[in-house]
Design a protein around this motif. Sequence first.
Motif, PDB file in Angstrom:
ATOM      1  N   ASN A   1       0.794  -1.234   0.000  1.00 20.17           N
ATOM      2  CA  ASN A   1       0.000   0.000   0.000  1.00 20.17           C
ATOM      3  C   ASN A   1       0.825   1.281   0.000  1.00 20.17           C
ATOM      4  O   ASN A   1       0.259   2.365   0.118  1.00 20.17           O
ATOM      5  CB  ASN A   1      -0.942   0.010   1.212  1.00 20.17           C
ATOM      6  CG  ASN A   1      -1.957  -1.100   1.139  1.00 20.17           C
ATOM      7  OD1 ASN A   1      -2.636  -1.262   0.123  1.00 20.17           O
ATOM      8  ND2 ASN A   1      -2.050  -1.901   2.180  1.00 20.17           N
ATOM      9  N   ASN A   2       2.133   1.178  -0.115  1.00 18.10           N
ATOM     10  CA  ASN A   2       2.997   2.356  -0.053  1.00 18.10           C
ATOM     11  C   ASN A   2       4.085   2.281  -1.115  1.00 18.10           C
ATOM     12  O   ASN A   2       4.383   1.209  -1.636  1.00 18.10           O
ATOM     13  CB  ASN A   2       3.637   2.481   1.344  1.00 18.10           C
ATOM     14  CG  ASN A   2       2.614   2.803   2.399  1.00 18.10           C
ATOM     15  OD1 ASN A   2       2.263   3.947   2.605  1.00 18.10           O
ATOM     16  ND2 ASN A   2       2.103   1.777   3.072  1.00 18.10           N
ATOM     17  N   ASP A   3       4.677   3.412  -1.387  1.00 15.34           N
ATOM     18  CA  ASP A   3       5.737   3.513  -2.381  1.00 15.34           C
ATOM     19  C   ASP A   3       7.089   3.592  -1.673  1.00 15.34           C
ATOM     20  O   ASP A   3       7.449   4.641  -1.122  1.00 15.34           O
ATOM     21  CB  ASP A   3       5.502   4.751  -3.247  1.00 15.34           C
ATOM     22  CG  ASP A   3       6.576   4.946  -4.306  1.00 15.34           C
ATOM     23  OD1 ASP A   3       7.284   3.974  -4.637  1.00 15.34           O
ATOM     24  OD2 ASP A   3       6.711   6.086  -4.783  1.00 15.34           O
ATOM     25  N   LEU A   4       7.810   2.489  -1.680  1.00 18.63           N
ATOM     26  CA  LEU A   4       9.105   2.427  -1.002  1.00 18.63           C
ATOM     27  C   LEU A   4      10.100   3.421  -1.597  1.00 18.63           C
ATOM     28  O   LEU A   4      10.894   4.015  -0.860  1.00 18.63           O
ATOM     29  CB  LEU A   4       9.652   0.996  -1.062  1.00 18.63           C
ATOM     30  CG  LEU A   4      10.935   0.689  -0.320  1.00 18.63           C
ATOM     31  CD1 LEU A   4      10.824   1.029   1.164  1.00 18.63           C
ATOM     32  CD2 LEU A   4      11.305  -0.782  -0.499  1.00 18.63           C
ATOM     33  N   SER A   5      10.037   3.634  -2.905  1.00 16.41           N
ATOM     34  CA  SER A   5      10.996   4.557  -3.538  1.00 16.41           C
ATOM     35  C   SER A   5      10.832   5.984  -3.014  1.00 16.41           C
ATOM     36  O   SER A   5      11.818   6.727  -2.920  1.00 16.41           O
ATOM     37  CB  SER A   5      10.866   4.520  -5.057  1.00 16.41           C
ATOM     38  OG  SER A   5       9.612   4.993  -5.476  1.00 16.41           O
ATOM     39  N   SER A   6       9.614   6.360  -2.647  1.00 15.62           N
ATOM     40  CA  SER A   6       9.425   7.715  -2.104  1.00 15.62           C
ATOM     41  C   SER A   6      10.073   7.847  -0.728  1.00 15.62           C
ATOM     42  O   SER A   6      10.546   8.923  -0.360  1.00 15.62           O
ATOM     43  CB  SER A   6       7.945   8.093  -2.047  1.00 15.62           C
ATOM     44  OG  SER A   6       7.266   7.331  -1.074  1.00 15.62           O
ATOM     45  N   VAL A   7      10.118   6.756   0.022  1.00 24.10           N
ATOM     46  CA  VAL A   7      10.798   6.781   1.323  1.00 24.10           C
ATOM     47  C   VAL A   7      12.296   6.944   1.091  1.00 24.10           C
ATOM     48  O   VAL A   7      12.950   7.752   1.755  1.00 24.10           O
ATOM     49  CB  VAL A   7      10.494   5.508   2.147  1.00 24.10           C
ATOM     50  CG1 VAL A   7      11.262   5.513   3.467  1.00 24.10           C
ATOM     51  CG2 VAL A   7       8.993   5.375   2.412  1.00 24.10           C
ATOM     52  N   TYR A   8      12.852   6.208   0.120  1.00 19.62           N
ATOM     53  CA  TYR A   8      14.270   6.350  -0.216  1.00 19.62           C
ATOM     54  C   TYR A   8      14.603   7.780  -0.644  1.00 19.62           C
ATOM     55  O   TYR A   8      15.661   8.300  -0.291  1.00 19.62           O
ATOM     56  CB  TYR A   8      14.670   5.384  -1.336  1.00 19.62           C
ATOM     57  CG  TYR A   8      15.118   4.030  -0.847  1.00 19.62           C
ATOM     58  CD1 TYR A   8      16.422   3.823  -0.402  1.00 19.62           C
ATOM     59  CD2 TYR A   8      14.237   2.958  -0.831  1.00 19.62           C
ATOM     60  CE1 TYR A   8      16.845   2.581   0.035  1.00 19.62           C
ATOM     61  CE2 TYR A   8      14.647   1.705  -0.397  1.00 19.62           C
ATOM     62  CZ  TYR A   8      15.952   1.526   0.032  1.00 19.62           C
ATOM     63  OH  TYR A   8      16.362   0.291   0.481  1.00 19.62           O
TER      64      TYR A   8
END
Length: 137
Positions: free
Chosen positions: A92-99
């Motif tokens: 449900n989330n975008d891991l790349s945006s956290v990076y």
Amino acid sequence: MKLSKELIKKGIYLSGIMNIGGVLVFSRFFTNKVINEADPVTMSNFGLLMIVVWGLVFLAIVPKWEHLKWVIGVFAIEKIIYALTWSKWLMNNDLSSVYKKDTMAGIFYTIYGLNDWLFCIFYLLVFIYLSKLEKNK
């Protein structure tokens, strides 16, 4: 792979160290707000502190682990809850945006669930090992 008492002991130590060290390093001692923002319920600073507390509990049982089958079973349950929470989060989330916001937070969200799946299996195997020992007495 056959579980030995020494391997189990090392595995329990490792799970405690991973909980404590992983949280403290990747959260930069609870100052990495990107971790909190990415999952404000599970990974609030209170949530992170509770992960550290679980790590301390893992370390605390090492001397008596052979006599704590049901506690080991609870550890397997605790790990599957975090592993499933992580899996749902990833869907449900975008891991790349956290990076993009913070590399350390990205690495944390990449590995924490894998770590919990691994130790869920480990603690389940230890629970089965202790159940077999108990049955053979």
